[in-house]
Design an enzyme around this catalytic site. Structure first.
Site, short mmCIF file in Angstrom:
data_model
loop_
_atom_site.label_atom_id
_atom_site.label_comp_id
_atom_site.label_asym_id
_atom_site.label_seq_id
_atom_site.Cartn_x
_atom_site.Cartn_y
_atom_site.Cartn_z
N ASP A 30 -19.43 35.92 8.76
CA ASP A 30 -18.81 36.33 10.02
C ASP A 30 -19.79 37.22 10.78
O ASP A 30 -20.44 38.09 10.22
CB ASP A 30 -17.51 37.09 9.73
CG ASP A 30 -16.64 37.23 10.97
OD1 ASP A 30 -15.56 36.60 11.01
OD2 ASP A 30 -17.03 37.97 11.90
N GLN A 96 -5.94 35.33 16.12
CA GLN A 96 -6.88 34.21 16.22
C GLN A 96 -7.60 34.29 17.56
O GLN A 96 -6.97 34.39 18.61
CB GLN A 96 -6.16 32.87 16.09
CG GLN A 96 -7.13 31.69 16.04
CD GLN A 96 -6.46 30.35 15.74
OE1 GLN A 96 -5.24 30.23 15.72
NE2 GLN A 96 -7.29 29.34 15.50
N SER A 97 -8.93 34.25 17.50
CA SER A 97 -9.73 34.29 18.72
C SER A 97 -10.61 33.05 18.87
O SER A 97 -11.08 32.76 19.96
CB SER A 97 -10.61 35.55 18.76
OG SER A 97 -11.49 35.58 17.65
N VAL A 98 -10.83 32.35 17.78
CA VAL A 98 -11.59 31.08 17.83
C VAL A 98 -10.62 29.98 17.38
O VAL A 98 -10.10 30.03 16.25
CB VAL A 98 -12.84 31.13 16.93
CG1 VAL A 98 -13.56 29.78 16.97
CG2 VAL A 98 -13.78 32.26 17.35
N HIS A 102 -10.08 28.30 10.57
CA HIS A 102 -11.04 28.97 9.69
C HIS A 102 -10.32 29.87 8.72
O HIS A 102 -9.31 30.48 9.04
CB HIS A 102 -12.09 29.76 10.49
CG HIS A 102 -11.53 30.67 11.53
ND1 HIS A 102 -11.06 30.21 12.74
CD2 HIS A 102 -11.35 32.01 11.55
CE1 HIS A 102 -10.63 31.23 13.46
NE2 HIS A 102 -10.79 32.35 12.76
N HIS A 104 -10.83 33.24 6.60
CA HIS A 104 -11.65 34.44 6.39
C HIS A 104 -11.63 34.78 4.91
O HIS A 104 -10.56 34.79 4.29
CB HIS A 104 -11.04 35.66 7.11
CG HIS A 104 -11.06 35.62 8.59
ND1 HIS A 104 -12.01 36.27 9.35
CD2 HIS A 104 -10.22 35.03 9.48
CE1 HIS A 104 -11.74 36.09 10.64
NE2 HIS A 104 -10.66 35.34 10.75
P1 DGP Z 1 -10.28 34.97 14.37
O1 DGP Z 1 -10.19 36.21 15.19
O2 DGP Z 1 -9.35 34.94 13.18
O3 DGP Z 1 -10.20 33.72 15.23
O4 DGP Z 1 -11.73 35.00 13.73
C1 DGP Z 1 -12.87 34.57 14.40
C2 DGP Z 1 -14.04 35.17 13.72
O5 DGP Z 1 -15.18 34.49 14.13
C3 DGP Z 1 -14.27 36.65 14.03
O6 DGP Z 1 -14.10 37.43 12.85
C4 DGP Z 1 -15.69 36.72 14.52
C5 DGP Z 1 -16.26 35.38 14.16
N1 DGP Z 1 -17.21 34.85 15.12
C6 DGP Z 1 -17.01 34.74 16.46
N2 DGP Z 1 -18.09 34.19 17.04
C7 DGP Z 1 -18.98 33.96 16.03
C8 DGP Z 1 -20.30 33.40 16.00
O7 DGP Z 1 -20.88 32.99 17.01
N3 DGP Z 1 -20.90 33.33 14.79
C9 DGP Z 1 -20.30 33.77 13.65
N4 DGP Z 1 -20.99 33.67 12.52
N5 DGP Z 1 -19.06 34.29 13.63
C10 DGP Z 1 -18.42 34.38 14.83
#
Ligand code: DGP
Length: 116
Positions: A30, A96-98, A102, A104
């Site tokens: 992450d 959730q932001s992406v 996924h 974690h």
């Molecule tokens: P969520 O908030 O549950 O959707 O988690 C999304 C996670 O993705 C957050 O902990 C940060 C991670 N993340 C966002 N952008 C990137 C990226 O470009 N690369 C990586 N490795 N992680 C990312």
């Protein structure tokens, strides 16, 4: 889904600290770690969240979900984690932001329960 960040990472078009790749999944660190070890496990296939799995008539996803869990456990072990937390945020109000499914995996420090 060219606009999906995690599809781009899965395809290798956006760099990430990849820990494990399989035919169906990718595990990578992450970018904003919330614990000494914090990595994500994603399916290569674009699925928005676990809610999609419940809503669809897609029993075919069950083997994929099992595979994601196995990759999570194997990478956790390879990272030296005996205790860890596995979490998947579903929907914006759950964090959730992406919007590509996924898992974690967090470990390496005490993790309080319930989470904030
Ligand atoms: P969520 O908030 O549950 O959707 O988690 C999304 C996670 O993705 C957050 O902990 C940060 C991670 N993340 C966002 N952008 C990137 C990226 O470009 N690369 C990586 N490795 N992680 C990312």
């Amino acid at each position: 889904m060219a606009e999906c960040l995690f599809c781009e990472i899965a395809a290798g078009r956006i760099p990430a600290a990849v820990l494990r790749e399989t035919d169906r999944a990718v595990a990578f660190r992450d970018i904003s770690p919330q614990a000494p070890t914090h990595f994500l496990v994603i399916p290569r296939r674009h699925i928005v969240s676990l809610a999609d799995v419940a809503e669809g008539a897609e029993g075919e996803l069950e083997p994929l979900l099992g595979h994601l869990l196995r990759v999570a456990a194997e990478v956790a072990r390879a990272e030296g984690l005996q205790d860890f937390r596995l979490v998947s945020n579903v929907g914006a109000s759950a964090g959730q932001s992406v919007f590509h499914l996924h898992l974690h995996v967090l470990g390496g420090r005490p993790l309080e329960w319930p989470p904030g």
